[in-house]
Design an enzyme around this catalytic site. Sequence first.
Site, PDB file in Angstrom:
ATOM      1  CB  SER A   1       4.704  -8.030  -7.850  1.00 43.61           C
ATOM      2  OG  SER A   1       5.331  -7.762  -6.617  1.00 43.61           O
TER       3      SER A   1
ATOM      4  CD  GLU B   1       6.512  -2.785  -8.445  1.00 44.05           C
ATOM      5  OE1 GLU B   1       7.272  -3.737  -8.201  1.00 44.05           O
ATOM      6  OE2 GLU B   1       6.005  -2.065  -7.557  1.00 44.05           O
TER       7      GLU B   1
ATOM      8  CG  ASP C   1      -4.947  -8.530  -4.811  1.00 43.87           C
ATOM      9  OD1 ASP C   1      -4.389  -9.004  -3.799  1.00 43.87           O
ATOM     10  OD2 ASP C   1      -4.433  -7.633  -5.502  1.00 43.87           O
TER      11      ASP C   1
ATOM     12  CG  HIS D   1      -2.021  -1.043   1.086  1.00 48.19           C
ATOM     13  ND1 HIS D   1      -3.344  -0.775   1.312  1.00 48.19           N
ATOM     14  CD2 HIS D   1      -1.974  -2.342   0.726  1.00 48.19           C
ATOM     15  CE1 HIS D   1      -4.073  -1.864   1.108  1.00 48.19           C
ATOM     16  NE2 HIS D   1      -3.249  -2.835   0.762  1.00 48.19           N
TER      17      HIS D   1
HETATM   18  N1  UDP Z   1       9.336  -5.051  -3.289  1.00 49.39           N
HETATM   19  C1  UDP Z   1      10.608  -4.514  -3.227  1.00 49.39           C
HETATM   20  N2  UDP Z   1      11.643  -5.349  -2.971  1.00 49.39           N
HETATM   21  C2  UDP Z   1      11.503  -6.681  -2.747  1.00 49.39           C
HETATM   22  C3  UDP Z   1      10.190  -7.230  -2.826  1.00 49.39           C
HETATM   23  C4  UDP Z   1       9.127  -6.388  -3.096  1.00 49.39           C
HETATM   24  O1  UDP Z   1      10.794  -3.305  -3.428  1.00 49.39           O
HETATM   25  O2  UDP Z   1      12.498  -7.344  -2.499  1.00 49.39           O
HETATM   26  C5  UDP Z   1       8.200  -4.143  -3.551  1.00 49.39           C
HETATM   27  C6  UDP Z   1       7.604  -4.372  -4.910  1.00 49.39           C
HETATM   28  O3  UDP Z   1       8.299  -3.601  -5.871  1.00 49.39           O
HETATM   29  C7  UDP Z   1       6.148  -3.940  -4.720  1.00 49.39           C
HETATM   30  C8  UDP Z   1       5.884  -4.203  -3.233  1.00 49.39           C
HETATM   31  O4  UDP Z   1       7.165  -4.404  -2.620  1.00 49.39           O
HETATM   32  O5  UDP Z   1       5.990  -2.579  -5.016  1.00 49.39           O
HETATM   33  C9  UDP Z   1       5.055  -5.440  -2.977  1.00 49.39           C
HETATM   34  O6  UDP Z   1       3.735  -5.184  -3.319  1.00 49.39           O
HETATM   35  P1  UDP Z   1       2.811  -6.291  -3.957  1.00 49.39           P
HETATM   36  O7  UDP Z   1       1.474  -5.677  -4.181  1.00 49.39           O
HETATM   37  O8  UDP Z   1       3.440  -6.891  -5.149  1.00 49.39           O
HETATM   38  O9  UDP Z   1       2.756  -7.443  -2.873  1.00 49.39           O
HETATM   39  P2  UDP Z   1       2.492  -7.491  -1.283  1.00 49.39           P
HETATM   40  O10 UDP Z   1       3.820  -7.289  -0.638  1.00 49.39           O
HETATM   41  O11 UDP Z   1       1.495  -6.422  -0.937  1.00 49.39           O
HETATM   42  O12 UDP Z   1       1.970  -8.866  -1.082  1.00 49.39           O
END
Ligand code: UDP
Length: 489
Positions: free
Chosen positions: A364, A367, A383, A19
């Site tokens: 992810s 990205e 989701d 978030h």
């Molecule tokens: N991310 C990062 N480095 C890592 C792993 C994840 O910067 O080693 C960032 C990734 O770029 C993304 C966020 O953490 O912006 C993870 O968000 P996502 O919605 O993919 O998954 P969540 O962590 O909420 O399950």
Amino acid sequence: MEEAKLAHVLVVTFPSQGHVNPVLRLAKRLASKGLLVTFSSTEEAGLMMKKATDNKASTSIPIGKGKMRFEFFSDDPDLNDPNHTDLDALMERLEKNGPKAVADLIDRQAKEGRPVSCVISNPFLPWVLDVATDAGIQTGLLWVQSCAVFTAYYHYCNDPTIKYPATLESEISVELPGMPVLAPADIPSFMLETNPYKSLTDVIVNQFKNIKKASWVMVESFMELERPIIEALEGKASLLPIGPLLKSPQDVESKTIRGDLWKSADCIEWLDSHEPGSVVYVSLGSVVVLDNEQLEEMAWGIKNSGRKFLWVVKPAPNENEKGLPEWFLKETAERGMVVPWCPQEEVLLHPSVACFFTHCGWNSSMESLCSGVPVVGFPQWGDQVTNAKFLADVFSVGVRVKADKGSLVSREEVERCISEVVGGPRAEEMKKMAIKWKEAAAEAVSVGGSSDRNIQAVVDDIKQKAANLHAIKVDNGVINDVCTIPLTN
Ligand code: UDP
């Protein structure tokens, strides 16, 4: 422009990485278009960001035509309670202590000469819209998941005629406007009766109850990616796609402001030393933790694929999880790197990355799409399962792993999926589609592109409302000296 003369937007985010990242990107984008933006979340998230990044939290930082600053609020955790970070405890605390803390934060801004004219929040904090509306302030929402997932929840909350499956084994599938048919395994798992994360379902349902209070619901997606879904929602809920926020043109100052909650390991030099298109990037985001058996299967699958890899494995959260097996680190040291956290945006843009083995969190997924990288989808819950369906079957940029009975994904399946995406008969086609989405994403956020126009409309609306507010206050002869937003901004 002087800080006090800019219309002031407060953005408040749920304190998780998935978030914080999109909300911070939005904050930077709004500031670059000539607003003063205060980014806020819990004090604990603020401390983690401070430790992990070089952000200068105490000053307001110029970005493009505007400025941004940080100010956090306390949800009053009992730091001596080892369980204070548990999801249910956090949700309960936020709901109980958050409204007063955010109301106080809003009051403080006025007292300090920068009254808030708009509050933007994101899902999981439905009460923020109530706090701002009660204070007579315009509100907006940033939906940080896909339009498809928004549609699924919208109908779940508003249309009692649609029948949803109760469990993964159910034979009921769901057909929603603008969407492919969703099997039980494709529906956001928080809707299933078997979902163990009830507090998340509750908070999303609560968000849909008061969503009409928001002047606009922006969404981290782009028109070209989800057009049929956005169009099918017209007349019910109007979504403003403004993404991918990661791709938005930003100046140098804004690139140095980061939202990481953990310090990134330096892995770019390691990637530099490898051939283009040769490395499998593996990460399951910031929350997912695999049990020992699944982690072992993944380790075998990655080893047996014979490919180079960069794998993000966060330290085991408790003594039940053993972390990566020792044999794996020894046997793969020559062709792999394991890190606790990495700069994912940069990693995905690196030419040596061939594919992304991902849990399909929406950040992810976006990205990956806007970096042109095909995926192996290994979703766990929420989701992620819907995103995995779309990445494989609608956006056509990858495959989704198949679990055995009992939901374990075998080492053979891990290896098979990596081989299929990196070198299988459809690999070239998936790469082509990924590049197509990368180009469409860049187009959407370029000046005058679909997402840029939408975000500009939001900024214009905020400035207009702030100017009107100023006019009313001047008219009434009230705080003429405090509300300093110029009429023509
Ligand atoms: N991310 C990062 N480095 C890592 C792993 C994840 O910067 O080693 C960032 C990734 O770029 C993304 C966020 O953490 O912006 C993870 O968000 P996502 O919605 O993919 O998954 P969540 O962590 O909420 O399950």
